[in-house]
Design a protein around this motif. Structure first.
Motif, short mmCIF file in Angstrom:
data_model
loop_
_atom_site.label_atom_id
_atom_site.label_comp_id
_atom_site.label_asym_id
_atom_site.label_seq_id
_atom_site.Cartn_x
_atom_site.Cartn_y
_atom_site.Cartn_z
N ARG A 254 34.55 36.08 -17.12
CA ARG A 254 35.09 37.41 -17.42
C ARG A 254 34.50 38.46 -16.48
NH1 ARG A 254 39.15 40.50 -18.56
NH2 ARG A 254 38.69 42.29 -19.90
N VAL A 255 33.20 38.36 -16.21
CA VAL A 255 32.56 39.29 -15.26
C VAL A 255 33.22 39.18 -13.89
CG1 VAL A 255 30.44 39.76 -13.96
CG2 VAL A 255 30.34 39.43 -16.44
N ARG A 256 33.42 37.94 -13.43
CA ARG A 256 34.06 37.75 -12.12
C ARG A 256 35.46 38.34 -12.10
NH1 ARG A 256 31.30 32.67 -12.47
NH2 ARG A 256 33.17 31.71 -13.37
N ASP A 257 36.19 38.13 -13.18
CA ASP A 257 37.58 38.60 -13.24
C ASP A 257 37.64 40.13 -13.25
OD1 ASP A 257 40.49 38.18 -13.72
OD2 ASP A 257 40.03 39.15 -15.63
N VAL A 258 36.82 40.75 -14.06
CA VAL A 258 36.87 42.21 -14.20
C VAL A 258 36.43 42.91 -12.93
CG1 VAL A 258 35.76 44.17 -15.37
CG2 VAL A 258 36.64 42.25 -16.71
N PHE A 259 35.38 42.39 -12.29
CA PHE A 259 34.84 43.09 -11.12
C PHE A 259 35.48 42.62 -9.81
CE2 PHE A 259 31.63 43.89 -14.33
CZ PHE A 259 31.37 45.24 -14.13
N ALA A 260 36.48 41.76 -9.91
CA ALA A 260 37.20 41.33 -8.71
C ALA A 260 37.99 42.47 -8.09
CB ALA A 260 38.14 40.17 -9.04
N ARG A 261 38.17 43.55 -8.83
CA ARG A 261 38.91 44.71 -8.31
C ARG A 261 38.11 45.46 -7.25
NH1 ARG A 261 37.99 47.52 -14.05
NH2 ARG A 261 39.62 46.02 -14.57
N TYR A 262 36.83 45.09 -7.10
CA TYR A 262 35.99 45.74 -6.10
C TYR A 262 35.74 44.75 -4.96
CZ TYR A 262 35.27 48.90 -9.98
OH TYR A 262 35.48 49.77 -11.03
N PRO A 263 36.42 44.90 -3.84
CA PRO A 263 36.28 43.94 -2.73
C PRO A 263 34.83 43.90 -2.23
CG PRO A 263 38.16 45.40 -2.40
CD PRO A 263 37.37 45.97 -3.53
N ARG A 264 34.37 42.68 -1.95
CA ARG A 264 33.01 42.52 -1.43
C ARG A 264 33.02 42.68 0.08
NH1 ARG A 264 30.09 37.08 -3.02
NH2 ARG A 264 30.87 37.83 -5.04
N ARG A 265 32.18 43.56 0.56
CA ARG A 265 32.11 43.81 2.00
C ARG A 265 31.03 42.93 2.65
NH1 ARG A 265 31.34 49.78 3.57
NH2 ARG A 265 29.75 49.85 1.92
N ALA A 266 31.33 42.45 3.85
CA ALA A 266 30.37 41.60 4.57
C ALA A 266 29.21 42.41 5.12
CB ALA A 266 31.06 40.85 5.70
N VAL A 267 29.46 43.67 5.40
CA VAL A 267 28.42 44.56 5.94
C VAL A 267 28.43 45.85 5.13
CG1 VAL A 267 27.59 45.82 7.96
CG2 VAL A 267 28.71 43.60 8.25
N LEU A 268 27.24 46.24 4.65
CA LEU A 268 27.12 47.45 3.84
C LEU A 268 26.50 48.57 4.65
CD1 LEU A 268 25.77 45.94 0.49
CD2 LEU A 268 28.14 46.22 1.24
N ASP A 269 26.94 49.78 4.34
CA ASP A 269 26.37 50.95 5.00
C ASP A 269 24.98 51.22 4.44
OD1 ASP A 269 28.86 51.30 6.26
OD2 ASP A 269 29.61 52.43 4.54
N GLY A 270 24.02 51.36 5.34
CA GLY A 270 22.66 51.67 4.93
C GLY A 270 22.25 53.05 5.38
N LEU B 86 29.11 43.14 -6.10
CA LEU B 86 28.10 42.09 -6.02
C LEU B 86 27.54 41.70 -7.39
CD1 LEU B 86 26.29 43.34 -2.82
CD2 LEU B 86 27.39 41.11 -3.07
N LEU B 87 27.88 42.47 -8.42
CA LEU B 87 27.34 42.19 -9.74
C LEU B 87 27.62 40.77 -10.23
CD1 LEU B 87 25.66 43.71 -11.80
CD2 LEU B 87 27.76 44.48 -12.88
N PRO B 88 28.83 40.22 -10.05
CA PRO B 88 29.06 38.85 -10.51
C PRO B 88 28.12 37.82 -9.89
CG PRO B 88 31.15 39.94 -10.09
CD PRO B 88 30.08 40.86 -9.57
N VAL B 89 27.87 37.92 -8.59
CA VAL B 89 26.99 36.93 -7.96
C VAL B 89 25.55 37.14 -8.41
CG1 VAL B 89 26.52 38.24 -5.82
CG2 VAL B 89 26.43 35.76 -5.79
N PHE B 90 25.15 38.39 -8.63
CA PHE B 90 23.80 38.66 -9.14
C PHE B 90 23.62 38.08 -10.54
CE2 PHE B 90 23.34 42.72 -6.39
CZ PHE B 90 22.80 41.98 -5.36
N LEU B 91 24.56 38.37 -11.43
CA LEU B 91 24.42 37.94 -12.82
C LEU B 91 24.47 36.42 -12.94
CD1 LEU B 91 26.53 40.62 -14.75
CD2 LEU B 91 24.08 40.59 -14.23
N GLU B 92 25.29 35.78 -12.12
CA GLU B 92 25.32 34.31 -12.15
C GLU B 92 24.03 33.73 -11.60
OE1 GLU B 92 28.15 30.50 -10.97
OE2 GLU B 92 28.75 32.53 -10.38
N SER B 93 23.52 34.33 -10.52
CA SER B 93 22.27 33.83 -9.95
C SER B 93 21.13 33.89 -10.95
CB SER B 93 21.92 34.64 -8.70
OG SER B 93 20.72 34.18 -8.12
#
Length: 214
Positions: A11-27, A62-69
Motif C-alpha cells: 500500500r505504501v508503494r502504491d500510494v507514494f508511486a505518484r511521486y517519481p523517484r529522481r536519479a539525482v537530487l538537488d543538494g 523514497l519513503l517506500p524503499v526506506f520503510l521496506e529497508s
C-alpha cells in the motif's frame, strides 16, 4: 515477513508511486551539490534528505524503499527515517498517504509482538520501535493499547524484556514506566510465568514480575 506487513508495504508503494523517484537530487550548492541516489548507500542519504538534499516530494518518493529497508535489513536507523515525518509535516499530507503510513506502523508493531526475538530488520526490540514511533510524532499509547490486547507468549516476553530495561528508580515521570507499573502488567507477567513455567524464558518472566513488585 507477515502477510499484514507485506500488504501494508504494498500500500505504501502504491500510494507514494505518484511521486517519481529522481536519479539525482538537488543538494545545497554550498555544502552538497547534486547527489546521486544509490540504493546501495541509503544510510548517507537518510542523514541529509529533506535537510540539505532534495525536496518533500523526494522524501515521499523514497519513503517506500526506506520503510521496506527498515524491516528487511539492519542498515538504517528507524528513528532517523521516521523522524523525517514530523519535519515534513506528514499529518498535513493527503489522507491516503497518512493512512498508508499508519497502516505500516500498526503492521510493524503487530509483527514485532508476534515474534520473540523479532524478525524485523532494524526494529530489534519493542523499545526501538516505540522510540521510532515517538520520533514520528506519534503517541505511544496507541501502541501500548495494542500490547495490552495481545496476550501471547511472544508479546509477554517482549514485556518482560521491557521491564528489565526500565530504570524504575528514576523520579522523572515516564508514560512507559507508569504503564508498566500497573497491576494489570504484574498480573499478566504472573499468568505468563504460570503458563510458561517450564520454558527457557520462565526466569525472565519471573525476574520482571519481581522487579514490578518492589
Amino acid at each position: 515477513m507477515d502477510d499484514d506487513l507485506a500488504v501494508a508495504l504494498a500500500r505504501v508503494r502504491d500510494v507514494f508511486a505518484r511521486y517519481p523517484r529522481r536519479a539525482v537530487l538537488d543538494g545545497c550548492p554550498h555544502c552538497k551539490g547534486d547527489v546521486l541516489v544509490d540504493e546501495h548507500d541509503l544510510f548517507s542519504l537518510t542523514i541529509s534528505l529533506g535537510n540539505t538534499v532534495g525536496s518533500r516530494d523526494d522524501v515521499k518518493s523514497l519513503l517506500p524503499v526506506f520503510l521496506e529497508s527498515l524491516v528487511v535489513s539492519e542498515d538504517l536507523y528507524p528513528g532517523i527515517i521516521l523522524g523525517k515525518l514530523p519535519r515534513e509535516e506528514w499529518r498535513t499530507w493527503p489522507q491516503d498517504e497518512q493512512e498508508a503510513i499508519d497502516a505500516y506502523l500498526d503492521a510493524v508493531w503487530r509483527s514485532l509482538l508476534a515474534h520473540h526475538p523479532p524478525r524485523l530488520g532494524a526494529f530489534e526490540d519493542a523499545a526501538t520501535f516505540l522510540d521510532a514511533a515517538r520520533a514520528a510524532g506519534e503517541r505511544v499509547e496507541r501502541f501500548l493499547d495494542v500490547w495490552d490486547a495481545t496476550p501471547t507468549s511472544s508479546a509477554d516476553r517482549h514485556l518482560a524484556e521491557m521491564v528489565s530495561r526500565v530504570d524504575f528508580l528514576k523520579r522523572k515521570p515516564s508514560l512507559l514506566g507508569d504503564w508498566l507499573r500497573r497491576e494489570a502488567v504484574r498480573d499478566r507477567l504472573h499468568r505468563a510465568f504460570e503458563r510458561d513455567h517450564d520454558s527457557a524464558w520462565a526466569d525472565d518472566l519471573a525476574r520482571a514480575y519481581d522487579l514490578l513488585r518492589r
